[in-house]
Design a protein around this motif. Sequence first.
Motif, PDB file in Angstrom:
ATOM      1  N   SER A 102      -4.140   9.853   8.067  1.00  0.00           N
ATOM      2  CA  SER A 102      -4.702  10.869   6.561  1.00  0.00           C
ATOM      3  C   SER A 102      -6.156  10.295   6.318  1.00  0.00           C
ATOM      4  CB  SER A 102      -4.288  10.560   5.538  1.00  0.00           C
ATOM      5  OG  SER A 102      -5.370  11.424   4.879  1.00  0.00           O
ATOM      6  N   GLN A 103      -6.878  10.647   6.843  1.00  0.00           N
ATOM      7  CA  GLN A 103      -9.008  10.418   6.076  1.00  0.00           C
ATOM      8  C   GLN A 103      -8.848   9.617   5.666  1.00  0.00           C
ATOM      9  OE1 GLN A 103     -10.400   9.276   8.824  1.00  0.00           O
ATOM     10  NE2 GLN A 103      -9.078  10.095  11.102  1.00  0.00           N
ATOM     11  N   GLN A 104      -8.060  10.619   4.354  1.00  0.00           N
ATOM     12  CA  GLN A 104      -7.909   9.628   3.091  1.00  0.00           C
ATOM     13  C   GLN A 104      -7.644   9.105   2.438  1.00  0.00           C
ATOM     14  OE1 GLN A 104     -10.109  12.379   2.272  1.00  0.00           O
ATOM     15  NE2 GLN A 104      -9.388  13.453   0.682  1.00  0.00           N
ATOM     16  N   ASP A 105      -6.876   8.580   2.678  1.00  0.00           N
ATOM     17  CA  ASP A 105      -6.324   7.438   2.439  1.00  0.00           C
ATOM     18  C   ASP A 105      -5.212   6.121   3.016  1.00  0.00           C
ATOM     19  OD1 ASP A 105      -3.614   8.627   2.862  1.00  0.00           O
ATOM     20  OD2 ASP A 105      -3.205   8.612   0.359  1.00  0.00           O
ATOM     21  N   ASN A 106      -5.321   6.546   4.897  1.00  0.00           N
ATOM     22  CA  ASN A 106      -4.704   5.685   5.688  1.00  0.00           C
ATOM     23  C   ASN A 106      -3.179   6.100   5.466  1.00  0.00           C
ATOM     24  OD1 ASN A 106      -7.513   4.751   7.216  1.00  0.00           O
ATOM     25  ND2 ASN A 106      -7.631   3.269   5.115  1.00  0.00           N
ATOM     26  N   SER A 107      -2.881   6.952   4.652  1.00  0.00           N
ATOM     27  CA  SER A 107      -1.855   7.088   5.195  1.00  0.00           C
ATOM     28  C   SER A 107      -1.178   7.246   6.572  1.00  0.00           C
ATOM     29  CB  SER A 107      -1.040   8.038   3.083  1.00  0.00           C
ATOM     30  OG  SER A 107      -1.334   9.255   3.998  1.00  0.00           O
ATOM     31  N   ILE A 108       0.029   6.756   6.447  1.00  0.00           N
ATOM     32  CA  ILE A 108       0.185   8.126   7.533  1.00  0.00           C
ATOM     33  C   ILE A 108       2.219   8.892   7.233  1.00  0.00           C
ATOM     34  CG2 ILE A 108       0.004   5.893   9.299  1.00  0.00           C
ATOM     35  CD1 ILE A 108       2.517   4.332   8.902  1.00  0.00           C
ATOM     36  N   THR A 109       3.267   9.492   8.125  1.00  0.00           N
ATOM     37  CA  THR A 109       3.495  10.068   7.953  1.00  0.00           C
ATOM     38  C   THR A 109       5.334   9.512   8.332  1.00  0.00           C
ATOM     39  OG1 THR A 109       3.755  11.132  10.492  1.00  0.00           O
ATOM     40  CG2 THR A 109       2.183  12.174   9.218  1.00  0.00           C
ATOM     41  N   LEU A 110       6.242   9.855   7.659  1.00  0.00           N
ATOM     42  CA  LEU A 110       6.916   9.316   7.925  1.00  0.00           C
ATOM     43  C   LEU A 110       8.155   9.038   8.885  1.00  0.00           C
ATOM     44  CD1 LEU A 110       9.517   8.105   6.269  1.00  0.00           C
ATOM     45  CD2 LEU A 110      11.085  10.335   6.111  1.00  0.00           C
ATOM     46  N   GLN A 111       7.385  10.314   9.742  1.00  0.00           N
ATOM     47  CA  GLN A 111       8.348   9.717  11.025  1.00  0.00           C
ATOM     48  C   GLN A 111       7.631   8.714  11.966  1.00  0.00           C
ATOM     49  OE1 GLN A 111      10.440  11.608  12.535  1.00  0.00           O
ATOM     50  NE2 GLN A 111      10.386  10.093  14.071  1.00  0.00           N
ATOM     51  N   THR A 112       6.112   9.007  11.809  1.00  0.00           N
ATOM     52  CA  THR A 112       4.964   7.951  12.503  1.00  0.00           C
ATOM     53  C   THR A 112       5.767   6.542  11.931  1.00  0.00           C
ATOM     54  OG1 THR A 112       2.946   8.848  12.636  1.00  0.00           O
ATOM     55  CG2 THR A 112       2.742   6.801  12.439  1.00  0.00           C
ATOM     56  N   ALA A 113       5.774   6.211  10.393  1.00  0.00           N
ATOM     57  CA  ALA A 113       6.882   4.916  10.037  1.00  0.00           C
ATOM     58  C   ALA A 113       7.845   4.720  10.791  1.00  0.00           C
ATOM     59  CB  ALA A 113       6.117   5.230   8.656  1.00  0.00           C
ATOM     60  N   GLN A 114       8.644   5.768  10.792  1.00  0.00           N
ATOM     61  CA  GLN A 114      10.252   4.924  11.700  1.00  0.00           C
ATOM     62  C   GLN A 114       9.755   5.100  13.462  1.00  0.00           C
ATOM     63  OE1 GLN A 114      11.351   9.016  10.359  1.00  0.00           O
ATOM     64  NE2 GLN A 114      13.174   8.662   9.114  1.00  0.00           N
ATOM     65  N   ASP A 115       9.059   6.135  13.955  1.00  0.00           N
ATOM     66  CA  ASP A 115       8.547   5.744  15.220  1.00  0.00           C
ATOM     67  C   ASP A 115       7.729   3.818  15.209  1.00  0.00           C
ATOM     68  OD1 ASP A 115       9.010   8.522  15.653  1.00  0.00           O
ATOM     69  OD2 ASP A 115       7.168   8.394  15.927  1.00  0.00           O
TER      70      ASP A 115
END
Length: 126
Positions: free
Chosen positions: A2-15
């Motif tokens: 996310s460009q807003q808050d540097n968050s990532i998706t759950l799938q990305t975190a799991q990967d």
Amino acid sequence: MSQQDNSITLQTAQDWTTEWRSVESTYNKHNECNGFLIPAEDLQAVLDEMATQRSGKKKVRAYLGVDPSTNKEKLIIVATKPENQNDGSIIYRDMINGYNGLQTGGKLYDFTLPVPPAEDPLSPLN
């Protein structure tokens, strides 16, 4: 990301966490450490050390370690201070008391409760 808050998706975190566990050094072949439980007040203390810095330039650095007396994993977090270089780049210097002319503040924070045993057994990242 996310460009807003540097968050990532759950799938990305799991990967990413799966990748770490499959390709990191041999340490985890003998010791299980998948993450850390971090007290918010300690994280806030690191951020408070950088309170006078411009908000867009603030960064912290994390170091991994092991306490040899307990054989428990440690996550050491330090505040950093941006330093402009002659070529226009920026180096983030660790704010450690006694290092790089820093005479006050600059604490090293040990945040750690390693995961496991401090995990959330229902988390999709375990």
